[in-house]
Design a protein around this motif. Structure first.
Motif, PDB file in Angstrom:
ATOM      1  N   UNK B 114       0.836  -1.102  -0.193  1.00 52.59           N
ATOM      2  CA  UNK B 114       0.058  -0.232   0.100  1.00 52.59           C
ATOM      3  C   UNK B 114       0.853   1.282  -0.142  1.00 52.59           C
ATOM      4  N   UNK B 115       0.574   2.235  -0.627  1.00 55.71           N
ATOM      5  CA  UNK B 115       1.308   3.272  -0.837  1.00 55.71           C
ATOM      6  C   UNK B 115       0.598   4.592  -1.555  1.00 55.71           C
ATOM      7  N   UNK B 116       1.227   5.598  -2.124  1.00 55.98           N
ATOM      8  CA  UNK B 116       0.679   6.690  -2.902  1.00 55.98           C
ATOM      9  C   UNK B 116      -0.205   7.442  -2.096  1.00 55.98           C
ATOM     10  N   UNK B 117      -1.511   6.766  -1.607  1.00 55.43           N
ATOM     11  CA  UNK B 117      -2.405   7.371  -0.927  1.00 55.43           C
ATOM     12  C   UNK B 117      -2.706   6.529   0.496  1.00 55.43           C
ATOM     13  N   UNK B 118      -3.207   7.080   1.689  1.00 56.32           N
ATOM     14  CA  UNK B 118      -3.468   6.042   2.565  1.00 56.32           C
ATOM     15  C   UNK B 118      -4.385   5.267   1.879  1.00 56.32           C
ATOM     16  N   UNK B 119      -4.261   3.693   2.022  1.00 61.18           N
ATOM     17  CA  UNK B 119      -5.283   2.765   1.812  1.00 61.18           C
ATOM     18  C   UNK B 119      -5.334   2.581   0.146  1.00 61.18           C
ATOM     19  N   UNK B 159      -9.917   7.389  -2.334  1.00 61.12           N
ATOM     20  CA  UNK B 159     -10.579   8.430  -2.214  1.00 61.12           C
ATOM     21  C   UNK B 159     -10.358   9.295  -3.337  1.00 61.12           C
ATOM     22  N   UNK B 176     -11.966   2.837   2.480  1.00 59.53           N
ATOM     23  CA  UNK B 176     -11.112   3.195   3.611  1.00 59.53           C
ATOM     24  C   UNK B 176     -11.799   4.192   4.384  1.00 59.53           C
ATOM     25  N   UNK B 177     -11.633   4.060   5.917  1.00 54.40           N
ATOM     26  CA  UNK B 177     -12.300   4.893   6.842  1.00 54.40           C
ATOM     27  C   UNK B 177     -11.192   5.197   7.824  1.00 54.40           C
ATOM     28  N   UNK B 178     -10.659   6.369   8.150  1.00 54.74           N
ATOM     29  CA  UNK B 178      -9.646   6.429   9.037  1.00 54.74           C
ATOM     30  C   UNK B 178      -9.999   6.331  10.322  1.00 54.74           C
ATOM     31  N   UNK B 183      -7.878   0.938   8.836  1.00 48.70           N
ATOM     32  CA  UNK B 183      -8.729   1.891   8.394  1.00 48.70           C
ATOM     33  C   UNK B 183      -8.831   1.431   6.862  1.00 48.70           C
ATOM     34  N   UNK B 184      -8.421   0.164   6.126  1.00 50.52           N
ATOM     35  CA  UNK B 184      -8.406  -0.041   4.999  1.00 50.52           C
ATOM     36  C   UNK B 184      -8.840  -1.738   4.971  1.00 50.52           C
TER      37      UNK B 184
END
Lengths: 280, 222
Positions: B114-119, B159, B176-178, B183-184
């Motif tokens: 996982x990378x670039x954006x959260x999740x 997102x 995804x939900x922080x 969260x993922x």
């Protein structure tokens, strides 16, 4: 519960703490105060826990109205500070009463100014941190009319003297990065013997440096990166990843700054020149 | 910890190493995966040399990870035949829209990291005829749930975000939900199958379920 009302947020202002550590495996950046040293100083002055949340202001300070009696401290880049238009000192406990207006001016050196408050700010806690980041906290930064809650704690009665050693100046201490050894010996020496300045491209994710380094390294398979990782692009540009950096990257990682060097770099302006020193 | 380029089964070894570290290292490091590396990060001062020695020893004693069980997600995707990127991909592959959907949805993918954006999951398993350089100019805004491809990877935007990958379609599920831990729904090693759905079904299920419900409905074990 007291509140600071944001009358004017300044240029780019956010809540920060030590950062969000445990959600990294899901692609969530660490975040956290750019100058951790200055954040800890504000908290030490107020006898807060080391990682209590502070307000981080970038280049231009904000104006805040307190609804309750509290104590605050301003650290980081030097700036003018006033309470109800009367000048007060940085790096000291400042007493605020209900209705007092705290005004923080422009950063005279460095980039980041910190406002700590007794007990710490108690904004939203997400994945173990209050550091604001887009898509993680409900708000990515502080805007005008935001309300910043803080708990009411016993006042600190005496002024804490300068308790911390000064943040070192000059060279940035670092470790060799994972791809450092893929550089030729002359390139390694060039990397470490040159002086650098930061370019105009800097933000909470990364600081790009002005000087180019010739090299032959290609891109790498996307690998883990950290705040303080120094990446080298195919054009020879050095990019130092900062607190809000993504968790993986595809450029060779030639150096890794120490935690202290990362705070140091965050406060360097484009006129300041610096070098890298590999620590043992 | 990094593997040489071209090493076979790196993802399986990474997963096995992560499990071994989770079950026997204290204090537990913060970890994250890259395509040929896994990062172990301790916040506090540690005796570096002895920790590295322990990691090496742990690695040498790992069982062949090829029988590690993985989770399998069956994720609905509305393939957006009218999307400009979809048309670029049709041209790139010289396929009609149904063939392109078939080509993309017949692969089983696996979360590399996982990378670039959260999740944001980087998925391996993209058919070689779909490998394509990312766009020169990223799109300003890509919708949440967008399934897109670039290089050798398929990805899912958790997102709304700017994005330089070519869009094939959109998954209606909230991924995804922080506010939830984790969260993922994704973790490195998870397998993913895309199930093509029509526009109507997409709108009926769009962002309806929370992460727990998504897990109950769309997760299989392999």
């Amino acid at each position: 519960m007291g509140e600071l009302k944001v009358i004017d947020p300044g240029f780019y202002t956010s809540i920060q703490d030590r950062g969000r550590r445990t959600a990294r495996q899901w692609g969530v950046p660490f975040s956290g105060a750019m100058d951790q040293w200055a954040m800890q100083k504000a908290n030490a002055i107020l006898k807060n826990e080391e990682g209590a949340a502070v307000v981080e202001m970038t280049l231009i300070g904000g104006k805040f109205l307190s609804t309750h009696t509290t104590q605050v401290a301003v650290t980081g880049s030097s700036c003018n500070i006033e309470i109800n238009e009367l000048p007060v000192k940085a790096d000291h406990i400042l007493n605020l009463k209900a209705g007092d207006l705290l005004s923080i001016g422009k950063a005279r050196s460095g980039h980041f100014i910190y406002l700590g408050i007794a007990g710490g700010f108690e904004t939203e806690l997400v994945q173990g941190s209050r550091s604001q980041y887009q898509g993680i906290t409900a708000k990515a930064k502080i805007d005008k009319y935001d309300v910043l809650p803080f708990s009411e704690v016993d006042a600190v009665s005496h002024v804490v003297s300068a308790h911390q050693n000064a943040l070192p100046s000059g060279s940035l201490q670092c470790y060799p990065g994972i791809e450092f050894h893929s550089l030729t010996r002359p390139q390694q020496l060039a990397l470490l013997n040159r002086k650098y300045k930061i370019s105009k491209l800097w933000n909470r994710m990364a600081f790009q440096l002005e000087e180019l380094l010739e090299h032959q390294l290609g891109a790498i398979e996307s690998g883990p990166v950290l705040p303080g990782t120094v990446q080298l692009t195919p054009e020879g540009r050095l990019i130092v990843l900062m607190r809000d950096a993504q968790v993986t990257g595809g450029y060779p990682r030639v150096l890794q700054l120490t935690e202290t060097a990362l705070s140091q770099l965050s406060q360097m302006r484009s006129k300041d020149s610096f070098g890298f020193v590999v620590t043992g | 910890m990094q593997w040489d380029p071209g090493t076979q089964q790196v993802l399986s070894w990474r997963m096995a190493m992560e499990q071994a570290v989770k079950s026997s290292m204290a204090p537990l490091p913060i970890m994250n995966h890259g395509s040929n590396a896994i990062l172990f990060y301790w916040e506090d001062q540690i005796p570096v040399d002895s920790f590295i020695a322990r990691l090496k020893q742990m690695y040498e004693h790992l069982q062949d990870p090829k029988h590690l069980s993985t989770r399998i997600w069956e994720l609905p995707v509305w393939y957006q035949k009218d999307h400009a990127d979809f048309k670029v991909l049709q041209e790139h592959t010289q396929l009609d829209s149904e063939q392109l959907i078939e080509l993309h949805s017949s692969s089983t993918y696996q979360v590399d990291f996982l990378g670039f954006l959260p999740g944001f999951p980087y998925l391996k398993g993209l058919n070689a005829s779909l490998h394509i350089e990312r766009k020169r100019t990223p799109s300003r805004a890509v919708a949440p749930g967008t399934v897109a491809i670039a290089h050798t990877y398929c990805g899912i935007y958790p997102r709304k975000s700017p994005g330089g990958w070519y869009v094939l379609g959109q998954c209606p599920l909230g991924l995804f939900d922080p506010r939830i831990n984790p969260p993922t729904i994704f973790q490195a090693g998870d397998k993913i199958k895309f199930i093509p759905i029509e526009k109507g079904a997409f709108h009926q299920t769009y962002q309806k379920d929370d992460l727990q419900e998504v897990t109950q409905k769309y997760l299989q074990y392999g």
